[in-house]
Scaffold this active site. Sequence first.
Site: not given
Length: 292
Positions: A208, A110, A129, A114, A138-139
């Site tokens: 967050g 993928e 990612n 985002e 892996r952001e």
Amino acid sequence: MAKIYSPSFPGTLCLCIFTLLTLMFIRVSARPATFVEDFKAAWSESHIRQMEDGKAIQLVLDQSTGCGFASKRKYLFGRVSMKIKLIPGDSAGTVTAFYMNSDTATVRDELDFEFLGNRSGQPYSVQTNIFAHGKGDREQRVNLWFDPSMDYHTYTILWSHKHIVFYVDDVPIREYKNNEAKNIAYPTSQPMGVYSTLWEADDWATRGGLEKIDWSKAPFYAYYKDFDIEGCPVPGPTFCPSNPHNWWEGYAYQSLNAVEARRYRWVRVNHMVYDYCTDRSRFPVPPPECRA
């Protein structure tokens, strides 16, 4: 002496026909895409509105549901891009995504854009990612240097055997190199579809999860146009993924050029706000691709 085409060379005739059909097939896959011809609703079709005879669409998010669409075909390597105009004003708690996905559950590949909503006056962040063979985490996050709700901007994913590059307009914001030779996972074998979704994610999307979605501002709208897919459609020519004549596999695209490298450094120095490679609370030892 060069052979002249004639029915007396049946092998040549077959080869010519096969080559012609293949080129026609590849050309079709490289034409400008439209929503009607190349995409379908993935969920909540009632919240996807076509405009300009299917050349543009509007995604809608309200308290009842978000929505999403998907390409009708999957592709193995190539470039996909869309022009997107994001939610204006107070978009906190929303996520607008544009991504590629192999749809293979626990071993999926993928590649994600985002776009994370914000409170009015705050910068829009885009999170990328990469999942390879089912492994993600892996952001990276970048604050966009413009207001993406004021006008359309082009977002592009380039996927070749050498590297994956995420572009905002012509600016690379992320590069992930193929280091399979060092036993680092890289998506090479699973075809991926092209997707986009708009949904509520106020448990994590904005600061967050501290900033919650304000439903009094709903419905929320994101707009898309100028869909472009240049890739190897699957099913398709079996040699296509490894064909060096595909432009995205050419020498000029095996690494960032000098201008792109300067722009990439500028983004990382001035606009990157999170990189998993430097997050020691999550990864006391940096992941192997961060050390490659």
